[in-house]
Scaffold this motif. Sequence first.
Motif, PDB file in Angstrom:
ATOM      1  N   PHE A 123       0.806  -1.224   0.000  1.00 43.22           N
ATOM      2  CA  PHE A 123       0.000   0.000   0.000  1.00 43.22           C
ATOM      3  C   PHE A 123       0.841   1.278   0.000  1.00 43.22           C
ATOM      4  O   PHE A 123       0.503   2.232  -0.684  1.00 43.22           O
ATOM      5  N   GLU A 124       1.915   1.242   0.754  1.00 45.11           N
ATOM      6  CA  GLU A 124       2.724   2.457   0.884  1.00 45.11           C
ATOM      7  C   GLU A 124       3.323   2.933  -0.430  1.00 45.11           C
ATOM      8  O   GLU A 124       3.763   4.070  -0.546  1.00 45.11           O
ATOM      9  N   HIS A 152       1.688   3.341  -3.155  1.00 47.30           N
ATOM     10  CA  HIS A 152       0.673   3.768  -4.118  1.00 47.30           C
ATOM     11  C   HIS A 152       0.986   5.100  -4.786  1.00 47.30           C
ATOM     12  O   HIS A 152       0.782   5.239  -5.980  1.00 47.30           O
ATOM     13  N   SER A 153       1.524   6.077  -3.993  1.00 42.05           N
ATOM     14  CA  SER A 153       1.812   7.380  -4.610  1.00 42.05           C
ATOM     15  C   SER A 153       2.912   7.235  -5.646  1.00 42.05           C
ATOM     16  O   SER A 153       2.799   7.719  -6.775  1.00 42.05           O
ATOM     17  N   ARG A 161       1.645   5.423  -8.719  1.00 42.93           N
ATOM     18  CA  ARG A 161       0.746   6.239  -9.538  1.00 42.93           C
ATOM     19  C   ARG A 161       1.528   7.290 -10.307  1.00 42.93           C
ATOM     20  O   ARG A 161       1.308   7.499 -11.496  1.00 42.93           O
ATOM     21  N   SER A 200      -3.173  -4.994  -2.306  1.00 42.67           N
ATOM     22  CA  SER A 200      -3.271  -3.608  -2.759  1.00 42.67           C
ATOM     23  C   SER A 200      -2.410  -3.401  -4.013  1.00 42.67           C
ATOM     24  O   SER A 200      -2.788  -2.640  -4.905  1.00 42.67           O
ATOM     25  N   GLY A 235      -4.392  -4.575  -6.804  1.00 43.19           N
ATOM     26  CA  GLY A 235      -5.375  -3.536  -7.125  1.00 43.19           C
ATOM     27  C   GLY A 235      -4.745  -2.412  -7.939  1.00 43.19           C
ATOM     28  O   GLY A 235      -5.334  -1.918  -8.902  1.00 43.19           O
ATOM     29  N   MET A 236      -3.512  -2.031  -7.578  1.00 41.61           N
ATOM     30  CA  MET A 236      -2.810  -0.952  -8.308  1.00 41.61           C
ATOM     31  C   MET A 236      -2.554  -1.360  -9.757  1.00 41.61           C
ATOM     32  O   MET A 236      -2.714  -0.560 -10.684  1.00 41.61           O
TER      33      MET A 236
END
Lengths: 104, 332
Positions: free
Chosen positions: A24-25, A27-28, A31, A60, A63-64
């Motif tokens: 999760f960490e 994600h930024s 993206r 996650s 998901g990304m």
Amino acid sequence: MSGTISVERSDKETVINIKGRFNFEMHSQFRTAYQEDTSKGQKGRKFVIDLSGTEYIDSSALGMLLLLREEAGTNESDIEIINAKPEIRKILETANFQRLFKIS
Amino acid sequence: MEDEARRIAEEIAFEYRRQLESVRFEKDQVKNLVQDAIVKLTNSFNGLRESSDEQLGLVTGLTSSMQDGDGDSDSDKKINIRGFVSETDKILKTFVNHIILVSRQSMEMVHRIDDLSSQMAEIVDLLHDINAIAEQTNVLSLNARIVAARAGQAGEAFSVVASEVRKLARNSHEFSDRINGVVRNSKKNIESAKGIVEVMASKDMSFAIEAKGRVDEMMAEVSEIDRFTAETIHKVTGVADQISNQVGVAVMSMQFEDMVTQLSESMEKKIHVLENFAQAMDPDILFGDGLTAVDRMQRLEQVLEGQRAGFNAVDRGAVQQSSMDEGDIELF
């Protein structure tokens, strides 16, 4: 303890290299890595996700990857996932990702 | 003397007939015993064959209920191991898909939240601009008051306006600070929302691999069970076939009843011939009055000749086969 992402861009393709833990960490970072290409609205660009340095992957991250696929234009572009370690490859296959991505 | 001899001869003839009768009785007994035994044995062997067939049917039924109904899952609702395992596999896949879908939606939500965060940052920037304007206005009002003081009496009204402007600048600063406070709170809320979404999105996937591995193992075991079952059924079928064949041979062998009947009939004929013979042996031939030795010899000759045809007929009529192995084809 999260991973790092590096990006190499050429005319035709964007190679996203993920090292360490893909969770999760990230994600930024993740993206940001593809947004530059997808925000322009140009379709048909090839993305290569290099997982050679990836130690861990969770849902996650899956998901990304699905979001990348959608934002890059589901059908027009092709996304290739390369160099996944056996354990990670198993997760991708359990998630049936071989139907949505090229895994090699 | 002659009377005594005749009496003894009659006694011999009587005893001879009595023994023949006894032989006939025992012969009939043997025949009946053999026939009874044959009926019982035949029934018993046929029963054995039926039981063996039934046993095979039961074993086959038992094992087929454990194996896959092969596609006809709608009509065949029987629970079987293979069906159970593949159902588990399906449930696992659905579960994994569900988790990934939730993660995908969550990550999309995180993107929106991030967008919201950067918009909040823009608001903060804008508030800085407003504060700068308020500051300038404040300085401006201060300058106005100084200029008004210098003007003395004439500037008094202007001084009032300048202090009102100063108040407005302060108010404006205050508002901007309050908005800033609200934005800070919103940022905190956004961060905590992000934390919640993170928990939703992040699931360790190793459970799925372990579960999948176990399902695969179970599938392999089921295949092994199927293989073993098929092999056992094959063996059981072979044994049942053997039993059936052996029972067949036994039942065929039971048909020696025909031979016993034939032998019995032949014995009956022989007894009959012996009885005739006894009948023909008139004691007068040996003991009658007025007969010369030559006469007696001729009469004996005649009796022997008369019976010989009967003996010969009985000899020819005897059962030709002395064992089951010879010429038994015709019987079956």
